[in-house]
Design a protein around this motif. Structure first.
Motif, short mmCIF file in Angstrom:
data_model
loop_
_atom_site.label_atom_id
_atom_site.label_comp_id
_atom_site.label_asym_id
_atom_site.label_seq_id
_atom_site.Cartn_x
_atom_site.Cartn_y
_atom_site.Cartn_z
N MET A 41 28.12 104.79 57.66
CA MET A 41 28.59 105.32 56.26
C MET A 41 30.26 105.52 56.07
N ALA A 42 30.78 105.75 57.19
CA ALA A 42 32.41 105.85 57.07
C ALA A 42 32.78 104.41 57.17
N ASN A 43 32.35 103.58 57.66
CA ASN A 43 32.61 102.32 57.29
C ASN A 43 32.63 101.80 55.97
N LEU A 46 34.83 103.17 53.70
CA LEU A 46 36.40 102.82 53.99
C LEU A 46 36.53 101.56 53.23
N ARG A 47 35.59 100.48 53.14
CA ARG A 47 35.45 99.40 52.51
C ARG A 47 35.55 99.56 50.83
N LEU A 48 35.22 100.50 50.51
CA LEU A 48 35.18 101.10 49.16
C LEU A 48 36.38 101.76 48.99
N ARG A 49 37.37 101.74 49.86
CA ARG A 49 38.60 102.51 49.65
C ARG A 49 38.45 103.99 49.22
N ARG A 53 36.74 110.28 52.17
CA ARG A 53 35.64 110.54 52.76
C ARG A 53 35.08 109.86 54.15
N ALA A 54 35.95 108.53 54.12
CA ALA A 54 35.76 107.75 55.51
C ALA A 54 36.41 108.76 56.60
N VAL A 55 37.23 109.57 56.34
CA VAL A 55 37.67 110.43 57.61
C VAL A 55 36.61 111.55 57.57
N ARG A 73 37.82 103.52 65.45
CA ARG A 73 38.57 102.69 64.80
C ARG A 73 38.25 102.96 63.29
N VAL A 74 37.22 103.30 62.69
CA VAL A 74 37.26 103.68 61.27
C VAL A 74 38.04 104.74 61.17
#
Length: 368
Positions: A41-43, A46-49, A53-55, A73-74
């Motif tokens: 989900m974090a990845n 992240l791709r959705l910018r 929330r990725a953090v 890495r994420v």
């Protein structure tokens, strides 16, 4: 592992990020502590910018598994994305950059032979330490010379973080190597197209840009902007060239001596001599008339020819007739002065005085 996680990964690989996010959300709704689902989900976000929330998702995954290099890495990329937020202040930017580098170093420390970990570490160092990032990538290429992502990042750093003609050539080699390993890599093709455009090879650059738009629709807006700019630039250059050619012709016309049309009479040409004499006579007559017009009639004495001596043979009466004044059209005489002097000309020959008569007596021969 839940099968829905596998489906979410397939959806993410196809670019259907929102569908993958929904699928993973269903998994986390039933198992909020699932480390794999949290990392995936974090990845996706992240791709959705959605970097904050990725953090959050990566931090939750790392709480469940601190040695998860994928989550580190994420986390590093999410912190790096937040550091590039233009609305943040300098202190916040430095803080996020430091967190990004620390997360990437932690991943490399856990697995130093993983080229993905090395590539992410180079990504966090490229803005502040581009040469150190290149050394990290060299280590990654020693481990895996065919890693497309490493070649791409190396080309990015050489072209955008290190200026110079030599660096541009090395970047081109890196992008071409990535394109050799992956012939349909839109990123490498896009960078090569920009290099061609910078060198003035617009035909090849336009063709490659169109190919990039076909390979990856996400590049569509950027490709369209480049093509529009190229069309406008081409029109501008055409107009500038036309204006320069016009100025060149105008300068050439003014610089070159213009032909002078001079009537030259040859010694063998009677018509040329007559024309020249006629022009000269006409000029003299006009000068004389203008000069006479400037004087006063009352102060101009009349002219009377002197009497002819008796010892001169009397010429014919026609000799005293004045030459006729040249007849000019009215438009040439419209502005001439009217107070021209009048000339008194004798039209009759003078009368010779009576000659003495010799009287001879009758019978006398005067010629003995």
């Amino acid at each position: 592992m839940d099968s829905r996680i596998e489906k979410a990964r397939v959806l993410a690989s196809l670019g259907r990020l929102v569908a993958a996010q929904e699928m993973l959300g269903e998994v986390l709704a039933g198992e909020p502590e699932d480390v794999v689902a949290l990392a995936d989900m974090a990845n996706v976000v992240l791709r959705l910018r959605d970097y904050p929330r990725a953090v959050e998702y990566s931090a939750a995954a790392l709480r469940g598994e601190p040695e998860n290099t994928f989550a580190w890495r994420v986390r590093a990329l999410a912190e790096l994305g937040m550091a590039r937020d233009v609305e943040l202040g300098p202190e916040a930017v430095l803080e996020h950059r430091g967190r990004a580098t620390a997360a990437a170093e932690r991943a490399v420390k856990i697995d130093p032979e993983n080229t993905d970990n090395l590539r992410i570490l180079a990504s966090t160092k490229r803005d502040k330490d581009p040469r150190g990032a290149l050394k990290t990538l060299e280590t990654a290429l020693e481990l895996d010379p065919d890693d497309v992502g490493v070649h791409l990042l190396r080309g990015f750093i050489l072209r955008r973080n290190l200026k110079g003609a030599n660096n541009t050539e090395q970047a081109e080699l890196a992008f071409r190597e990535a394109l050799r390993l992956d012939p349909e890599n839109a990123e490498a093709l896009y960078e090569l197209a920009l290099i061609d455009l910078e060198r003035g090879n617009r035909t090849a650059g336009q063709e490659q840009l169109r190919r990039v738009a076909l390979l990856d629709p996400e590049y569509g807006p950027a490709v369209r902007d480049h093509l529009d700019w190229l069309a406008a630039e081409q029109d501008r250059l055409a107009q500038a060239a036309q204006a320069a050619e016009t100025r060149r012709l105008a300068n050439r016309y003014t610089a070159e001596p213009q032909p002078k049309f001079i009537l030259e009479a040859s010694g063998k040409s009677g018509s040329g001599r007559a024309y020249r004499w006629g022009i000269g006579v006409l000029v003299l007559i006009m000068i004389r008339m203008i000069a006479a017009g400037l004087s006063d009639d009352s102060s101009t004495p009349s002219y009377t020819p002197p009497p002819v001596p008796t010892w001169v043979r009397t010429p014919p009466a026609t000799y005293y007739n004045p030459l006729p004044f040249p007849s000019l059209p009215p438009e040439f005489r419209r502005d001439w002065p009217t107070n021209l002097p009048r000339v008194t000309v004798r039209t009759e020959p003078p009368v010779a005085p009576p000659q003495p008569q010799l009287t001879v007596p009758p019978g006398v021969n005067p010629f003995p």
